[in-house]
Each structure stands twice: as C-alpha cells, then as structure tokens.
Design an enzyme around this catalytic site. Structure first.
Site, PDB file in Angstrom:
ATOM      1  N   LYS A   1       0.864  -1.184   0.000  1.00  0.00           N
ATOM      2  CA  LYS A   1       0.000   0.000   0.000  1.00  0.00           C
ATOM      3  C   LYS A   1       0.890   1.220   0.000  1.00  0.00           C
ATOM      4  CE  LYS A   1      -3.925   2.083   0.395  1.00  0.00           C
ATOM      5  NZ  LYS A   1      -3.585   2.722  -0.882  1.00  0.00           N
TER       6      LYS A   1
ATOM      7  N   LYS B   1       5.325   1.717  -3.178  1.00  0.00           N
ATOM      8  CA  LYS B   1       5.211   3.075  -3.735  1.00  0.00           C
ATOM      9  C   LYS B   1       5.451   2.991  -5.233  1.00  0.00           C
ATOM     10  CE  LYS B   1       4.661   7.423  -2.442  1.00  0.00           C
ATOM     11  NZ  LYS B   1       3.903   8.020  -1.333  1.00  0.00           N
TER      12      LYS B   1
ATOM     13  N   GLY C   1      -2.849   8.235  -4.235  1.00  0.00           N
ATOM     14  CA  GLY C   1      -2.233   9.443  -4.777  1.00  0.00           C
ATOM     15  C   GLY C   1      -0.984   9.846  -4.004  1.00  0.00           C
ATOM     16  N   ASP C   2      -0.299  10.820  -4.544  1.00  0.00           N
ATOM     17  CA  ASP C   2       0.851  11.466  -3.891  1.00  0.00           C
ATOM     18  C   ASP C   2       1.061  12.736  -4.716  1.00  0.00           C
ATOM     19  OD1 ASP C   2       3.192  10.841  -1.828  1.00  0.00           O
ATOM     20  OD2 ASP C   2       4.180  11.697  -3.574  1.00  0.00           O
TER      21      ASP C   2
ATOM     22  N   THR D   1      -4.643  13.383   5.295  1.00  0.00           N
ATOM     23  CA  THR D   1      -3.221  13.544   5.638  1.00  0.00           C
ATOM     24  C   THR D   1      -3.009  14.854   6.397  1.00  0.00           C
ATOM     25  OG1 THR D   1      -2.699  12.325   3.630  1.00  0.00           O
ATOM     26  CG2 THR D   1      -0.871  13.406   4.743  1.00  0.00           C
TER      27      THR D   1
HETATM   28  P1  NDP Z   1       0.373  17.729  -4.270  1.00  0.00           P
HETATM   29  O1  NDP Z   1       0.831  17.413  -5.623  1.00  0.00           O
HETATM   30  O2  NDP Z   1      -1.088  17.848  -4.010  1.00  0.00           O
HETATM   31  O3  NDP Z   1       1.059  19.063  -3.735  1.00  0.00           O
HETATM   32  C1  NDP Z   1       2.434  19.205  -3.676  1.00  0.00           C
HETATM   33  C2  NDP Z   1       2.727  20.633  -3.296  1.00  0.00           C
HETATM   34  O4  NDP Z   1       4.128  20.769  -3.019  1.00  0.00           O
HETATM   35  C3  NDP Z   1       2.410  21.607  -4.420  1.00  0.00           C
HETATM   36  O5  NDP Z   1       2.009  22.825  -3.865  1.00  0.00           O
HETATM   37  C4  NDP Z   1       3.748  21.717  -5.133  1.00  0.00           C
HETATM   38  O6  NDP Z   1       3.893  22.904  -5.883  1.00  0.00           O
HETATM   39  C5  NDP Z   1       4.690  21.721  -3.946  1.00  0.00           C
HETATM   40  N1  NDP Z   1       6.045  21.287  -4.328  1.00  0.00           N
HETATM   41  C6  NDP Z   1       6.396  20.191  -5.018  1.00  0.00           C
HETATM   42  N2  NDP Z   1       7.734  20.146  -5.197  1.00  0.00           N
HETATM   43  C7  NDP Z   1       8.203  21.246  -4.592  1.00  0.00           C
HETATM   44  C8  NDP Z   1       9.511  21.773  -4.430  1.00  0.00           C
HETATM   45  N3  NDP Z   1      10.586  21.152  -4.944  1.00  0.00           N
HETATM   46  N4  NDP Z   1       9.640  22.926  -3.720  1.00  0.00           N
HETATM   47  C9  NDP Z   1       8.550  23.560  -3.202  1.00  0.00           C
HETATM   48  N5  NDP Z   1       7.310  23.103  -3.343  1.00  0.00           N
HETATM   49  C10 NDP Z   1       7.130  21.969  -4.020  1.00  0.00           C
HETATM   50  O7  NDP Z   1       1.015  16.606  -3.329  1.00  0.00           O
HETATM   51  P2  NDP Z   1       0.603  16.179  -1.845  1.00  0.00           P
HETATM   52  O8  NDP Z   1       0.089  17.342  -1.094  1.00  0.00           O
HETATM   53  O9  NDP Z   1      -0.236  14.964  -1.960  1.00  0.00           O
HETATM   54  O10 NDP Z   1       2.009  15.716  -1.260  1.00  0.00           O
HETATM   55  C11 NDP Z   1       2.888  16.599  -0.564  1.00  0.00           C
HETATM   56  C12 NDP Z   1       3.839  15.794   0.301  1.00  0.00           C
HETATM   57  O11 NDP Z   1       3.083  15.017   1.244  1.00  0.00           O
HETATM   58  C13 NDP Z   1       4.706  14.780  -0.442  1.00  0.00           C
HETATM   59  O12 NDP Z   1       5.950  14.677   0.197  1.00  0.00           O
HETATM   60  C14 NDP Z   1       3.949  13.476  -0.272  1.00  0.00           C
HETATM   61  O13 NDP Z   1       4.780  12.344  -0.390  1.00  0.00           O
HETATM   62  C15 NDP Z   1       3.450  13.645   1.160  1.00  0.00           C
HETATM   63  N6  NDP Z   1       2.317  12.808   1.522  1.00  0.00           N
HETATM   64  C16 NDP Z   1       1.132  12.855   0.821  1.00  0.00           C
HETATM   65  C17 NDP Z   1       0.069  12.085   1.212  1.00  0.00           C
HETATM   66  C18 NDP Z   1      -1.260  12.197   0.559  1.00  0.00           C
HETATM   67  O14 NDP Z   1      -2.218  11.593   1.093  1.00  0.00           O
HETATM   68  N7  NDP Z   1      -1.424  12.919  -0.528  1.00  0.00           N
HETATM   69  C19 NDP Z   1       0.196  11.126   2.329  1.00  0.00           C
HETATM   70  C20 NDP Z   1       1.447  11.214   3.044  1.00  0.00           C
HETATM   71  C21 NDP Z   1       2.460  12.012   2.626  1.00  0.00           C
HETATM   72  P3  NDP Z   1       3.431  23.005  -7.428  1.00  0.00           P
HETATM   73  O15 NDP Z   1       1.973  23.344  -7.372  1.00  0.00           O
HETATM   74  O16 NDP Z   1       4.288  24.081  -7.953  1.00  0.00           O
HETATM   75  O17 NDP Z   1       3.673  21.663  -8.063  1.00  0.00           O
END
Ligand code: NDP
Length: 447
Positions: free
Chosen positions: A92, A128, A167-168, A211
């Site tokens: 998962k 993953k 998703g991620d 999350t």
């Molecule tokens: P999204 O794609 O919804 O959002 C990612 C956000 O982070 C966007 O605002 C993006 O900006 C920004 N971002 C990406 N890369 C960078 C960077 N290099 N520098 C600054 N900002 C950046 O993803 P999630 O919110 O789902 O995921 C965010 C984090 O949380 C990840 O690390 C993910 O692994 C973790 N996570 C997510 C879960 C989930 O349920 N979704 C569960 C557990 C962990 P832009 O709009 O410019 O792309």
C-alpha cells in the site's frame, strides 16, 4: 559481528547495490541509526538476516509509458512500482507523478511506507510507485492518455488484495479517476484497487482531508504532551497541494494562525492569516500558481525563493511539499526565530542536518512516518469500506482517523522512552513501526 558493525555492513551493501541513489540511502541510514538498541535487545534479528531483507525491495517493477501529446508527438516516460514489504498486509502506498521522480525517490518512499503503514495499526504493507511524468501544464486529455498507458502495464501487478496504490504529488482525484477507469476496463473488476477514489465510485469521505487533518491531530497530541497547543500560535506551511491545504484548514480550526504557504515557484506571506478558501480556488479549482494570491490580498507579499519561507518568524512549521526542503541552514533560521515545533506532512522534508539542528535546539519534532500516516490510514479505511460494500459518514471516518493519530503518538512516545530516548519521536516512530514488521517477518520464515 557486533550491532554497530552489522548496521555498517548493511549500509555498505545498500550503497553498493543502489549506486547514486542518495534519497534511498538517506532514508535507510536514518532508520537503521535509530534501531541500534532494538538490535542489541533482539540478537535473533541479526541471525535471521532480517535487516538485510528489510532493505531489499521484494519486487521492483519498471516500465515504459508511451503516450501521444495534443500536438500528435509521441512522448515516453518511465513508470515504477516498488513492492517493498508485505509482511503485515498487501502493499500500500501512493503514486507520484513529477519530473524529478527516479528509482531512488520511489525506493525511499516505499521504504518509509513500511514503517508508516505499520504505525497505523492497520494490516497494510509498504509499496510506492510513480513516473517522471508531470501533469502540471498538461491538458486533461493528455493526463488521461498518460494514465491509461501507465495503467495498461501496472494493472498486471496490482489488485485489491495484492497491492493498492493511491495518490501522492501530482496524483489527485483526476488522475485516480483515469487510472481506475482503465483498470476496470482491462480487468472487468469493480474492486478497491486504488484509494483516493471519487465519492461516486467507492471513495471514502474524509480521505481528501486525511493527511493534513491527521498531521494536525498528531501535532496537537505531541504539543499537548509537552504542555503546548496550536492556540494563538503562528504556523508556516510549505506547499499548497492536498496535504498543505487540509493541514492549513485543521491548524486554523485548532486555533493556530497560518501565515505562509508556497508552491514550487515561491511562497506567500500573509500577516493577516492565509485565506484558505482563496488558496483552494487558486490551486484546487484553477490549477494556478500561489503567486496569484497576492493579487486578491493587498497585505500579502510574494517571494520567489521557496526556501525563504523558513525565514519567516513562526512558532510551528509544517513542511508539506517535498523531500529535503528544509536543510541545515533553514532549520537554523527556524530555531533562531523561536520556532518550537516542526512536524512533517511531506515525506522526509528535513535533511539529516536539519534534524540534528532541531534535536540540539530541543525543538519538538514530529517525524513524517508518524505525523503524515493519517492519509494511508484513511486509505486503509477506504479499503475496508470497499470490501464491506458500505460507507461511513465523514464524522465516523474523521473520528477513526483522530483515534489512530492519538494512538500513533502514544506508541511513538512510549517506544522512544522504552529504548532510552525519551522525547525522540523520530527514533520512537522507527522503532514502533519496525517491531511489528520484524515480528511478522520472523514468524513467516526466510522469505
Ligand atoms: P500535491 O501534488 O497535491 O502538492 C504538492 C505541493 O508541493 C504543491 O504545492 C507543489 O507545488 C509543492 N512542491 C512540489 N515540489 C516542490 C519543491 N521542490 N519545492 C517547493 N514546493 C514543491 O502533493 P501532496 O500534497 O499529496 O504531497 C505533498 C507531500 O506530502 C509529499 O511529500 C507526499 O509524499 C506527502 N504525503 C502525501 C500524502 C497524501 O495523502 N497525498 C500522504 C502522506 C504524505 P506546485 O503546485 O508548484 O507543483
């Protein structure tokens, strides 16, 4: 071989076998470093080659993803699914679509997922996947064609009781919908093979929020155990995606004032408190840039260097964007500005130097595998609802999520104390997550 030599030898093998995979090595060494006292107490793990097996993915699936863009040009991306460990349940973990995705990134995320999933207390193993395809700037039709091509290979390896992606970064409701449609078409199965689905076709209420909400529930519990809370405190949140937005909603509901958010181009600082509905409109509805925020909020300012967000004076920092976004220098700025708590919504957002800085300064530190486990926990609740052909209300799911996050904090806190590192929640999370998986692996023989 004593425990230190054992750990060193496993790390040397990881480095040799995965050349150039810096993120994966970073994640493995962070975990192994904290497992020393556990390995001292359990010599049988070393005898069973348990750590050598734990750091080697059970399966690595890597494939070509060809698709045709709107101009008729053929594009080729690379797809991955890493099935890391299924000792305690089906694999998962999410799918990440981003141009900087490599095998190392997917491996580090899959490795972390093993311990995180174990911490939830639910029967889910670690996996993953993803691709170096970035949906940003692509049309809906391009994203659909990519997702269909990706699933045309991936469907062979996944299933509701085998491996359940979610998703991620870059994979939200739109992408999950396209992926699910293609899976159904290829297999004729209507099963819970993906989580994060839309509510009309098997999704769970509160999965979208889980999350971010879970991060704040965990953080509130950690603050409470140390005589503090969100109330009246300034909060900085990086990112403005799924995790960041719902962390901002819950941090505000718990009495915090969110003053800054970002995306991969820059950050906004709003001394009056971030208008979350405006951020939702810009990022969720319009798929726009965070810089647009300042047009509607005259007191807000925009900076185009993402890492400068950590220079804003705050009490609580919630990194919710990506890996290694807080380095040693940024961590020092947080400390100098009086920040007393860093809790991780993103996976591995703090570099080892940053973590060392928090620990030296005595900052409360909520590590990702514990603090952001609410997303996958709610995905597991979605799997339960799918197999029961039933759905719980928003309140029911949210209440279960809250209970899970409180339990995670308690287990992390007590594991840290039991192994002589009270207050070190990073070590506590690794140890508590590891023990359940180790026990299951020992019971199942050398597999
Ligand atoms: P999204 O794609 O919804 O959002 C990612 C956000 O982070 C966007 O605002 C993006 O900006 C920004 N971002 C990406 N890369 C960078 C960077 N290099 N520098 C600054 N900002 C950046 O993803 P999630 O919110 O789902 O995921 C965010 C984090 O949380 C990840 O690390 C993910 O692994 C973790 N996570 C997510 C879960 C989930 O349920 N979704 C569960 C557990 C962990 P832009 O709009 O410019 O792309």
């Amino acid at each position: 071989m004593n425990v230190n030599e054992y750990i060193e030898s496993v790390l040397a093998t990881v480095k040799k076998r995965n050349p150039g995979e810096a993120e994966f090595y970073q994640a493995v060494s962070e975990v192994l470093d904290t497992l020393r006292p556990v390995l001292e107490a359990h010599p049988e793990y070393q005898k069973a080659g348990l750590i050598e097996r734990l750091v080697e993915p059970e399966k690595i699936i890597k494939f070509r993803v060809p698709w045709v863009d709107d101009s008729g040009k053929v594009q080729v991306n690379r797809g991955y699914r890493i099935q890391f460990n299924n000792a305690i349940g089906p694999y998962k973990g999410g799918l990440r679509f981003r141009d900087n995705v490599t095998e190392s990134v997917i491996k580090f995320l899959g490795f972390e997922q093993i311990f995180k999933n174990s911490l939830t207390g639910l029967p889910i193993g670690g996996g993953k996947g993803g691709s170096d395809f970035d949906p940003k700037g692509k049309s809906d039709a391009e994203v659909m064609r990519f997702c269909q091509s990706f699933m045309t290979e991936l469907f062979k390896y996944i299933g509701a009781d085998t491996d359940v992606p979610a998703g991620d970064i870059g994979v939200g409701a739109r992408e999950i919908g396209f992926l699910y449609g293609q899976y159904k078409r290829l297999t004729d199965l209507y099963e819970g093979v993906l989580t994060g689905k839309g509510l009309t076709y098997g999704g769970s209420l509160a999965r979208k929020e889980a999350t971010g909400f879970g991060l704040c529930y965990f953080t509130e519990e950690m603050l409470k155990a140390n005589g503090k809370s969100f109330k009246g405190h300034k909060v900085v949140i990086s990112g403005s995606g799924n995790v960041a937005i719902y962390a901002a909603v819950k941090a505000t509901a718990l009495g915090g004032k969110v003053i800054a958010m970002s995306d991969s181009n820059g950050f906004v600082y709003d001394p009056d408190g971030i208008d979350i509905e405006l951020v939702k409109q810009i990022k969720e509805v319009n798929r726009g840039r965070i810089s647009e925020y300042v047009k509607a909020r005259p007191n807000a300012t925009y900076g185009d260097k993402c890492s400068d967000i950590w220079g804003i004076k705050c009490d609580i920092a919630l990194p919710c964007a990506t890996q290694n976004e807080i380095n040693g220098e940024s961590a020092k700025k947080l400390v100098e500005n009086g920040c007393f708590c860093v809790s991780e919504g993103a996976n591995m957002p703090s570099t080892p130097e940053a973590i060392e800085t928090y620990q030296q300064a005595g900052i409360l530190f909520g590590p990702a595998k514990a603090a952001n486990a609410g997303g996958v926990a709610t995905s597991a609740l979605e799997m339960s609802q799918n197999s029961m052909r039933y759905s719980w209300t928003f309140e029911e799911v949210d209440e279960k999520l809250h209970g899970i996050m409180v339990n995670i904090f308690k287990n992390v806190e007590s594991a840290a104390a039991k192994y002589g590192m009270p207050g070190n929640y990073a070590a506590g999370a690794n140890i508590a997550g590891f023990l359940k998986v180790a026990d299951a692996m020992m019971a199942q023989g050398i597999v």
